[in-house]
Motif scaffolding. Structure first.
Motif, mmCIF file in Angstrom:
data_model
loop_
_atom_site.group_PDB
_atom_site.id
_atom_site.type_symbol
_atom_site.label_atom_id
_atom_site.label_comp_id
_atom_site.label_asym_id
_atom_site.label_seq_id
_atom_site.Cartn_x
_atom_site.Cartn_y
_atom_site.Cartn_z
ATOM 1 N N ASN A 1 -10.900 -14.778 -21.999
ATOM 2 C CA ASN A 1 -10.013 -15.090 -20.988
ATOM 3 C C ASN A 1 -10.112 -13.838 -20.023
ATOM 4 O OD1 ASN A 1 -7.298 -14.641 -19.341
ATOM 5 N ND2 ASN A 1 -7.351 -16.964 -20.397
ATOM 6 N N LEU A 2 -10.449 -14.194 -18.760
ATOM 7 C CA LEU A 2 -10.543 -12.982 -17.553
ATOM 8 C C LEU A 2 -9.373 -12.464 -17.275
ATOM 9 C CD1 LEU A 2 -13.382 -14.663 -15.443
ATOM 10 C CD2 LEU A 2 -13.600 -12.970 -17.064
ATOM 11 N N GLU A 3 -8.089 -13.371 -17.181
ATOM 12 C CA GLU A 3 -7.169 -12.453 -16.916
ATOM 13 C C GLU A 3 -6.690 -11.504 -17.886
ATOM 14 O OE1 GLU A 3 -4.938 -13.228 -14.130
ATOM 15 O OE2 GLU A 3 -6.820 -14.326 -13.337
ATOM 16 N N ARG A 4 -6.568 -11.904 -19.349
ATOM 17 C CA ARG A 4 -6.453 -11.079 -20.098
ATOM 18 C C ARG A 4 -7.144 -9.726 -20.237
ATOM 19 N NH1 ARG A 4 -4.555 -15.930 -22.768
ATOM 20 N NH2 ARG A 4 -6.697 -15.937 -24.015
ATOM 21 N N LEU A 5 -8.482 -10.198 -20.078
ATOM 22 C CA LEU A 5 -9.410 -9.008 -20.166
ATOM 23 C C LEU A 5 -9.156 -7.780 -19.067
ATOM 24 C CD1 LEU A 5 -12.910 -11.008 -21.162
ATOM 25 C CD2 LEU A 5 -11.558 -9.133 -22.464
ATOM 26 N N GLU A 6 -9.001 -8.445 -17.895
ATOM 27 C CA GLU A 6 -8.684 -7.530 -16.633
ATOM 28 C C GLU A 6 -7.402 -6.741 -16.704
ATOM 29 O OE1 GLU A 6 -9.124 -8.489 -11.936
ATOM 30 O OE2 GLU A 6 -7.194 -9.033 -12.719
ATOM 31 N N ARG A 7 -6.111 -7.271 -17.448
ATOM 32 C CA ARG A 7 -5.174 -6.729 -17.369
ATOM 33 C C ARG A 7 -5.173 -5.759 -18.671
ATOM 34 N NH1 ARG A 7 -0.507 -5.926 -20.053
ATOM 35 N NH2 ARG A 7 1.434 -6.285 -19.191
ATOM 36 N N ASN A 8 -5.992 -5.848 -19.790
ATOM 37 C CA ASN A 8 -6.235 -4.952 -20.755
ATOM 38 C C ASN A 8 -7.238 -3.715 -20.257
ATOM 39 O OD1 ASN A 8 -4.818 -6.224 -22.532
ATOM 40 N ND2 ASN A 8 -6.443 -7.208 -23.607
ATOM 41 N N ALA A 9 -7.966 -4.041 -19.290
ATOM 42 C CA ALA A 9 -8.939 -2.843 -18.880
ATOM 43 C C ALA A 9 -8.198 -1.909 -17.944
ATOM 44 C CB ALA A 9 -9.756 -3.565 -18.367
ATOM 45 N N ILE A 10 -7.123 -2.591 -17.282
ATOM 46 C CA ILE A 10 -6.179 -1.854 -16.097
ATOM 47 C C ILE A 10 -5.372 -1.186 -16.853
ATOM 48 C CG2 ILE A 10 -4.507 -1.931 -14.549
ATOM 49 C CD1 ILE A 10 -5.997 -4.321 -13.308
ATOM 50 N N ALA A 11 -4.643 -1.801 -18.080
ATOM 51 C CA ALA A 11 -3.691 -0.849 -18.651
ATOM 52 C C ALA A 11 -4.534 0.389 -19.332
ATOM 53 C CB ALA A 11 -2.889 -2.045 -19.782
ATOM 54 N N GLN A 12 -5.445 -0.145 -19.974
ATOM 55 C CA GLN A 12 -6.231 1.037 -20.717
ATOM 56 C C GLN A 12 -6.634 2.275 -19.867
ATOM 57 O OE1 GLN A 12 -9.424 -0.309 -23.311
ATOM 58 N NE2 GLN A 12 -10.285 1.791 -23.212
ATOM 59 N N ARG B 1 -8.375 2.234 -4.347
ATOM 60 C CA ARG B 1 -6.859 2.517 -4.754
ATOM 61 C C ARG B 1 -5.943 1.263 -4.331
ATOM 62 N NH1 ARG B 1 -3.852 5.675 -2.802
ATOM 63 N NH2 ARG B 1 -2.597 6.319 -4.395
ATOM 64 N N ALA B 2 -6.172 0.500 -3.209
ATOM 65 C CA ALA B 2 -5.403 -0.543 -2.825
ATOM 66 C C ALA B 2 -5.573 -1.637 -3.746
ATOM 67 C CB ALA B 2 -5.932 -0.839 -1.458
ATOM 68 N N ALA B 3 -6.896 -1.774 -3.850
ATOM 69 C CA ALA B 3 -7.236 -3.062 -5.070
ATOM 70 C C ALA B 3 -6.676 -2.963 -6.408
ATOM 71 C CB ALA B 3 -8.727 -3.213 -5.167
ATOM 72 N N LEU B 4 -6.708 -1.548 -6.754
ATOM 73 C CA LEU B 4 -6.008 -1.416 -8.194
ATOM 74 C C LEU B 4 -4.280 -1.742 -7.887
ATOM 75 C CD1 LEU B 4 -5.895 -0.460 -10.830
ATOM 76 C CD2 LEU B 4 -6.086 1.902 -10.419
ATOM 77 N N TYR B 5 -3.857 -1.311 -7.018
ATOM 78 C CA TYR B 5 -2.511 -1.503 -7.013
ATOM 79 C C TYR B 5 -2.067 -3.131 -6.623
ATOM 80 C CZ TYR B 5 -0.782 3.213 -5.792
ATOM 81 O OH TYR B 5 -0.477 4.707 -5.881
ATOM 82 N N ARG B 6 -3.064 -3.956 -6.058
ATOM 83 C CA ARG B 6 -2.705 -5.255 -6.127
ATOM 84 C C ARG B 6 -2.871 -5.970 -7.614
ATOM 85 N NH1 ARG B 6 -6.024 -4.766 -1.277
ATOM 86 N NH2 ARG B 6 -7.974 -5.436 -2.454
ATOM 87 N N ARG B 7 -3.896 -5.470 -8.217
ATOM 88 C CA ARG B 7 -3.981 -5.869 -9.562
ATOM 89 C C ARG B 7 -2.960 -5.556 -10.381
ATOM 90 N NH1 ARG B 7 -8.722 -6.186 -7.096
ATOM 91 N NH2 ARG B 7 -10.194 -7.634 -7.783
ATOM 92 N N MET B 8 -2.385 -4.240 -10.224
ATOM 93 C CA MET B 8 -1.220 -3.830 -11.130
ATOM 94 C C MET B 8 0.041 -4.811 -10.940
ATOM 95 S SD MET B 8 -1.657 0.380 -10.784
ATOM 96 C CE MET B 8 -0.137 0.489 -11.595
ATOM 97 N N GLU B 9 -0.056 -5.319 -9.654
ATOM 98 C CA GLU B 9 1.258 -5.865 -9.294
ATOM 99 C C GLU B 9 0.972 -7.183 -9.707
ATOM 100 O OE1 GLU B 9 3.805 -7.283 -5.165
ATOM 101 O OE2 GLU B 9 2.005 -5.994 -5.023
ATOM 102 N N LYS B 10 -0.125 -7.779 -9.740
ATOM 103 C CA LYS B 10 -0.413 -9.138 -10.146
ATOM 104 C C LYS B 10 -0.196 -9.022 -11.732
ATOM 105 C CE LYS B 10 -4.604 -11.883 -11.137
ATOM 106 N NZ LYS B 10 -5.920 -11.832 -11.127
ATOM 107 N N HIS B 11 -0.361 -8.131 -12.497
ATOM 108 C CA HIS B 11 -0.367 -8.178 -14.088
ATOM 109 C C HIS B 11 1.180 -7.400 -14.413
ATOM 110 C CE1 HIS B 11 -4.431 -9.766 -14.598
ATOM 111 N NE2 HIS B 11 -4.709 -8.964 -13.908
ATOM 112 N N GLY B 12 1.819 -7.237 -13.231
ATOM 113 C CA GLY B 12 2.934 -6.365 -13.877
ATOM 114 C C GLY B 12 3.010 -5.441 -14.445
ATOM 115 N N LEU B 13 1.959 -4.357 -14.185
ATOM 116 C CA LEU B 13 1.896 -3.059 -14.576
ATOM 117 C C LEU B 13 2.366 -2.105 -13.982
ATOM 118 C CD1 LEU B 13 -1.791 -3.516 -15.997
ATOM 119 C CD2 LEU B 13 0.260 -3.537 -17.301
#
Length: 473
Positions: free
Chosen positions: A430-441, A461-473
């Protein structure tokens, strides 16, 4: 011709004495006032200050006991304890005048007086008054300076359990004269604790003297602490009192005492035990009355080694021992400390007050701060100077990886790290879960340093902020 100085008051019920005294003294002093009624003395002293007061021993016809002079001498000294009073007495009344001197008079003149002796007596009296005034002013100035120098430069910040324990120790130890040893890593605020101990002590109105023993060379140790006499060594051009004497009545803070060589530790121990110092080049011992607070960043177990520190000196210093926790052991205090220094440096550099974004606060809370509060303070000062946004963000705090430091940010290992969130199965694609775990790690590895995590992930940095917000990190 030098300008006449000094103000004299003559109090006598004999008008001839008043006239003769004024005619003589006005040639030598800027102002001479006369008074024939001692009842006017309180009003005169309330409205003016006199360098010397000539006071008759007897007022009224037939009086010769000097009782009235004693009464008014006492009243004058009650109004102005620094007053210089010269008694006027008749021949045969010398014994009474001597008694007056025992009660606070400075000198006496017998009438009829010799002009030269009168002028000489008043001259010495005026100089005495000036000396007393200068000494009193100097004492007040020293008291003000001692208070200003002794005031803590900043508050002790933090409400964590470790810091509450430290503050409790300070509160209990400060009112005593017990020696205190403060232990802690560099940057934990040992001098702040020493100043707070002094501020809460019975010596708070006296001087707080700080000596960095790590900066004192062995050859100058005795001169610096004990003082020296002129000619004691090549550069001893004048007498000099040491820090122990300079701190008389107050507190002496010996910082970095763990750096003191063993042979100098022995000399310090002797002084602390005997409560005397002997200046270099002198054979005269000088008593001292100081409270000693010492501090070191040497680890407690190492400090208790005879090869590093004399145990008899340690026992002399650590009547009370205060351990300051490193910042990494009290991360809950970091927001308060960060906000305090952010406000301090914004005011210092004329910048608008700034808040912290969540990622900025998460980054500084996650960092180990090997330099403790001092390092955090410097990081905040740098951020205030360089930050261009309305609030501090993670990019304003660049932390380098520091391997082999307690609690430091670790460099990324080539071995796979445990995932921040377990995948539902090893074959989960699952791409969503894989992406979330990669960012969290990545965030975990880089202790929420957004710039480093984004670079590792191949994102801006802007792209990472967007993904952090998307995954609630």
């Amino acid at each position: 011709m030098s300008e006449k100085q000094g103000k004299i008051l003559i109090v006598d019920d004999d008008e001839d004495i008043l006239v003769a005294g004024k005619l003589l003294l006005k040639r030598h002093y800027a102002s001479v006032e006369t008074c024939n009624n001692p009842e006017c003395i309180p009003d005169l002293l309330a409205s003016d200050s006199f360098d010397a007061i000539l006071l008759d021993m007897n007022f009224g016809p037939g009086e010769s006991s000097g009782a009235q002079g004693f009464v008014w001498l006492k009243k004058i000294l009650e109004i102005d304890p620094q007053a210089v009073v010269v008694m006027i007495t008749a021949h045969g009344g010398v014994g009474v005048a001597v008694e007056a001197m025992k009660q606070g008079a400075t000198d006496f003149v017998a009438k009829p007086w010799q002009n030269e002796k009168m002028v000489a007596t008043l001259s010495a009296s005026v100089k005495l008054r000036q000396s007393r005034s200068e000494a009193d002013a100097l004492k007040k100035t020293n008291r003000t300076l001692a208070k200003a120098v002794s005031e803590p430069k900043q508050p002790i910040l933090g409400d964590s359990k470790p810091m509450r324990d430290v503050l409790s120790m300070i509160e209990r130890a400060a009112p005593t004269d017990a020696n205190v040893l403060i232990l802690g890593e560099n940057g934990t605020g040992k001098e702040l604790v020493a100043r707070e101990l002094h501020r809460q002590s019975n010596r708070a109105d006296q001087v707080f003297m700080s000596v960095d023993l790590g900066a004192v060379t062995e050859s100058l140790f005795e001169s610096e602490l004990f003082g020296h006499k002129k000619g004691a060594f090549t550069d001893a051009r004048d007498d000099r009192i040491g820090r122990l004497q300079a701190a008389e009545g107050g507190t002496l803070f010996l910082d970095e005492i763990g750096n003191l060589p063993l042979h100098l530790q022995a000399k310090l121990l002797t002084v602390l035990e005997q409560r005397y110092v002997t200046p270099v080049g002198s054979d005269k011992r000088v008593p001292i009355n100081v409270r000693v607070i010492a501090a070191t960043n040497v680890a407690p177990d190492k400090l208790r080694s005879e090869e590093v520190f004399r145990q008899d000196l340690l026992f002399r210093l650590n009547t009370v021992e205060i351990h300051l926790p490193p910042l990494r052991d009290r991360p809950e205090d970091i927001p308060e400390i960060a906000q305090y220094y952010a406000g301090l440096y914004c005011r210092k550099y004329g910048r608008a007050e700034k808040t912290f974004t969540d990622d900025a606060m998460a980054a500084i809370k996650a960092y180990s701060w090997p330099g403790n509060v001092r390092a955090l303070r410097h990081a905040l000062e740098r951020a205030v100077i360089l930050s261009e946004a309305d609030a501090f963000t993670g990019i304003d705090f660049q932390f380098e990886a520091q391997p082999n430091q307690p609690g430091a940010v670790a460099e990324r290992s080539t071995a796979p790290a445990p995932s921040a969130e377990p995948a539902e199965s090893a074959d989960d694609l699952n791409l969503e879960r894989l992406e979330r775990n990669a960012i969290a790690q990545a965030l975990k590895i880089h202790r929420y340093n957004i710039s480093h995590a984004a670079k590792d992930l191949g994102l801006t940095r802007a792209a990472l902020y967007r993904r952090m917000e998307k995954h609630g990190l």
